[in-house]
Design a protein around this motif. Structure first.
Motif, mmCIF file in Angstrom:
data_model
loop_
_atom_site.group_PDB
_atom_site.id
_atom_site.type_symbol
_atom_site.label_atom_id
_atom_site.label_comp_id
_atom_site.label_asym_id
_atom_site.label_seq_id
_atom_site.Cartn_x
_atom_site.Cartn_y
_atom_site.Cartn_z
ATOM 1 N N GLU A 1 -1.794 10.249 -0.230
ATOM 2 C CA GLU A 1 -2.234 9.357 -1.319
ATOM 3 C C GLU A 1 -3.474 8.638 -0.810
ATOM 4 N N PRO A 2 -4.679 9.125 -1.172
ATOM 5 C CA PRO A 2 -5.891 8.611 -0.545
ATOM 6 C C PRO A 2 -6.260 7.167 -0.892
ATOM 7 N N VAL A 3 -6.413 6.853 -2.166
ATOM 8 C CA VAL A 3 -6.964 5.533 -2.487
ATOM 9 C C VAL A 3 -6.052 4.832 -3.484
ATOM 10 N N LEU A 4 -5.720 3.606 -3.139
ATOM 11 C CA LEU A 4 -4.909 2.824 -4.063
ATOM 12 C C LEU A 4 -5.869 1.896 -4.805
ATOM 13 N N CYS B 1 -3.058 8.159 6.227
ATOM 14 C CA CYS B 1 -1.611 7.931 6.437
ATOM 15 C C CYS B 1 -1.137 6.495 6.229
ATOM 16 N N ILE C 1 4.767 8.720 4.202
ATOM 17 C CA ILE C 1 4.900 10.171 4.003
ATOM 18 C C ILE C 1 5.306 10.831 5.322
ATOM 19 N N ASP D 1 -1.058 14.090 6.869
ATOM 20 C CA ASP D 1 -1.465 13.063 5.908
ATOM 21 C C ASP D 1 -2.739 12.426 6.461
ATOM 22 N N PRO D 2 -3.902 12.800 5.894
ATOM 23 C CA PRO D 2 -5.157 12.299 6.454
ATOM 24 C C PRO D 2 -5.511 10.873 6.030
ATOM 25 N N GLY E 1 2.355 5.105 7.101
ATOM 26 C CA GLY E 1 3.116 6.290 7.489
ATOM 27 C C GLY E 1 4.366 6.613 6.691
ATOM 28 N N ASP F 1 -11.441 10.171 10.235
ATOM 29 C CA ASP F 1 -11.961 10.146 8.869
ATOM 30 C C ASP F 1 -11.478 11.385 8.121
ATOM 31 N N ALA F 2 -10.828 11.157 6.988
ATOM 32 C CA ALA F 2 -10.270 12.267 6.204
ATOM 33 C C ALA F 2 -11.360 13.198 5.684
ATOM 34 N N ILE G 1 0.818 -1.227 0.000
ATOM 35 C CA ILE G 1 0.000 0.000 0.000
ATOM 36 C C ILE G 1 0.846 1.269 0.000
ATOM 37 N N ARG H 1 -3.832 0.504 10.884
ATOM 38 C CA ARG H 1 -2.864 1.342 10.141
ATOM 39 C C ARG H 1 -2.290 2.414 11.069
#
Ligand SMILES: C[S@@+](CC[C@H](N)C(=O)[O-])C[C@H]1O[C@@H](n2cnc3c(N)ncnc32)[C@H](O)[C@@H]1O
Length: 392
Positions: A287-290, A218, A223, A215-216, A221, A268-269, A191, A243
């Protein structure tokens, strides 16, 4: 930081740089050298040429998204110097028995071989008969090998109707970046982005040491770990408690202290006001969604559906980030770009004009957003990056 020929760097204000992430690296270069960069060109896919108005040697050590940097030797008219003239420059740095290599970018095999021949003959004619020619794979000596072999590496690429030449004078400290990625207690490579990319993104946020980076999303971690090594205060949220725990472990492993250097919680971001209790941060990098790693290129309709679903989280989180960043702060967001079986690209586009944000343009060239990353792919899903700026 490995400066190989520090003095040589001070002798030219035209620098050739080998890009780790294509256009994104050019954006990082323009961001870090903001104000000093007069011109930035990309004569071939892997290389940028930066013209500066002053010495930038000290800032060079901050750049993460390049593999090497060479001061270019230019002819009087401004074009690239002739290879024979360049031998004179080279001989200043070579000794008897030095290792020597030529790294060619965007040159075909014939051009490359001819260049190696001219340079080697010139060196021998100058009396350095025992200089050893290294023959790197794919005609490129990697930065680690330059250091390991203590080699004088020449960067060569097509430029203004000739071939630009320069001795590699600086390479980044990739060993410590890599060891932070693989050595940490919870690596989570499936991830995570690489420490090098994380650091490049952090540079785009343009923060000063001691400022707060959020980093909302994260994850484990990566970043935040790079932000900590850059002396930033790290704030992280993730909707998964597991996480959050991983991020805390990874940060503690680097010597970071809860409260003094980081604040990481479940959150929650899309509702940062609540998680941040109304306080503001200096910058956001995330990087929100992979998206899933596809075995084969998906159909365009499948890609669109995935991107639309992810788009909802992105737009709500962006709204919340815009609200949480201080005036003049930047928001750096990675978005996916899917290559489909129909030969199309489906991009997750973000529009933040209604949120009062503008797209970051550090000059001297205009960037088209989202800025694509080259050379880093996760099975038909590529990354691209938006950098938004909140007005002062
Ligand atoms: C792509 S990962 C981030 C990886 C991270 N950059 C790293 O290197 O480890 C996205 C993370 O976002 C989290 N997430 C998903 N939706 C969320 C939301 N609404 N708020 C906060 N976190 C969320 C997931 O649990 C996941 O850990």
């Amino acid at each position: 930081m490995p400066f190989i020929l520090r003095k040589a760097l001070k002798e030219s204000n035209q620098l050739g740089m080998v890009l780790a992430f294509g256009q994104l690296s050019v954006l990082e270069i323009c961001s870090v050298f903001h104000g000093a960069a007069l011109k930035a060109e990309t004569p071939c896919e892997r290389v940028a040429v930066l013209q500066t108005d002053r010495q930038i040697t000290d800032d060079l050590g901050r750049i993460a998204g390049i593999h090497k940097c060479a001061p270019l030797t230019m002819a009087e008219g401004g074009g690239p110097a002739d290879a024979r003239e360049f031998v004179e420059v080279l001989c200043r740095y070579l000794e008897e028995k030095s290792n020597f290599a030529v790294s060619g970018y965007g040159l075909d095999a014939t051009e490359y071989e001819a260049l190696v021949r001219v340079l080697l003959d010139g060196i021998r004619d100058a009396g350095l008969r025992k200089v050893r020619l290294l023959r790197p794979r794919n005609n490129e000596l990697l930065s680690e090998d330059i250091l390991k072999r203590e080699a004088l590496d020449v960067m060569a690429f097509p430029y203004h109707d000739g071939i630009a030449l320069g001795p590699t004078a600086w390479v980044p400290d990739s060993t410590s970046m890599r060891s932070r990625g693989v050595g940490r207690p919870v690596p989570r490579s499936e991830i995570s982005l690489s420490p090098r990319l994380a650091r490049t993104l952090i540079n785009l946020a343009g923060l000063q040491s001691g400022e707060a980076l959020l980093d909302p999303f994260c994850g484990s971690g990566t970043i935040l770990a790079e932000a900590f090594t850059e002396s930033l205060y790290c704030i992280g949220f993730d909707s998964s408690a597991a996480r959050v725990h991983e991020t805390v472990r990874n940060l503690r492993w680097l010597g970071a202290l809860e409260g003094t250097s980081f604040h990481v919680r479940k959150g929650d971001a899309r509702d940062l006001k609540r998680s941040l209790r109304g306080s503001k941060v200096d910058g956001v990098v995330t990087e929100p969604v992979l998206l899933p790693a596809f075995e084969a290129r998906p159909k365009t309709a499948t890609a669109e559906e995935l991107v639309n679903n992810a788009g909802e989280v992105y737009s709500r989180a962006l709204d919340s980030m815009a609200d949480s960043v201080r005036r003049g702060g930047r928001i750096v967001v990675v978005v996916p770009v899917i290559q489909t079986m129909d030969g199309e690209e489906v991009v997750l586009s973000l529009d933040a004009r209604d949120l009062g944000l503008r797209l970051y343009q550090p000059g001297p060239v205009g960037f088209e957003y989202p800025v694509r990353l080259s050379f880093e792919t996760t099975r038909w899903v590529r990354r691209a990056v938006y950098v938004f700026e909140s007005p002062l």
